[in-house]
Scaffold this motif. Sequence first.
Motif, PDB file in Angstrom:
ATOM      1  N   LYS A  16       0.924  -1.309  -0.143  1.00 22.47           N
ATOM      2  CA  LYS A  16       0.070   0.069   0.037  1.00 22.47           C
ATOM      3  C   LYS A  16       0.943   1.144  -0.052  1.00 22.47           C
ATOM      4  O   LYS A  16       2.015   1.231   0.547  1.00 22.47           O
ATOM      5  N   GLU A  31      -5.215  -1.006   5.978  1.00 27.01           N
ATOM      6  CA  GLU A  31      -5.246  -1.334   4.461  1.00 27.01           C
ATOM      7  C   GLU A  31      -4.229  -2.452   4.196  1.00 27.01           C
ATOM      8  O   GLU A  31      -4.298  -3.387   3.445  1.00 27.01           O
ATOM      9  N   VAL A  79     -11.174   0.245   6.159  1.00 25.24           N
ATOM     10  CA  VAL A  79     -10.757   1.327   6.792  1.00 25.24           C
ATOM     11  C   VAL A  79     -11.978   2.020   7.607  1.00 25.24           C
ATOM     12  O   VAL A  79     -12.970   2.201   6.954  1.00 25.24           O
TER      13      VAL A  79
END
Length: 176
Positions: free
Chosen positions: A141, A162, A168
């Motif tokens: 990420k 993530e 989230v």
Amino acid sequence: MKLLENRSKMRKISYLSIITFYAFMFTLWGQAVQRNQTVAVLDFEGQGVSKGEVQTLTERLRTEIGNTNHVRLIERKAVEKIMAEQGFQQSGCTSDECAAEVGQLLGVQFMIGGSIGKMGKTFTIDAKIFSVETGETIQTKSATHDGDISGLLTEMEILAWEVLGLPVPPRLKLKR
């Protein structure tokens, strides 16, 4: 009659293909970070960002990973102890091989590492989680932030969710 036999064979091949596909996908999903698996976080590498700021941001990531209640997080002190015993420094352990070795010594299933950098007035964060057993990267990420470095605190919190492959929480999205 021959036409019916061919259709029957095609149907069997079709079913077999579908079953094979789902078996493959299930195998991939099985490699993701599952509930209660063990994870350790290495201090992120800094590029154009002070060591103190990188440590603070890495600690924010650790804290938020703990807040997910999804994995068992190994404390930073345990990671530091193993690294000191092996003659490593966290800042010098940036290769996957080094991280995997530390992960094996800690007995964890996954390691998280990454880097925080600055280009002009823009900050970047790159994080990845990988399997200690296979060395396979499970998830990567990235985040980019324009503005004061303090804005990276929220970005690290979001990345914690993530990189584990979790949704989230809205409270964090609103902070962004």
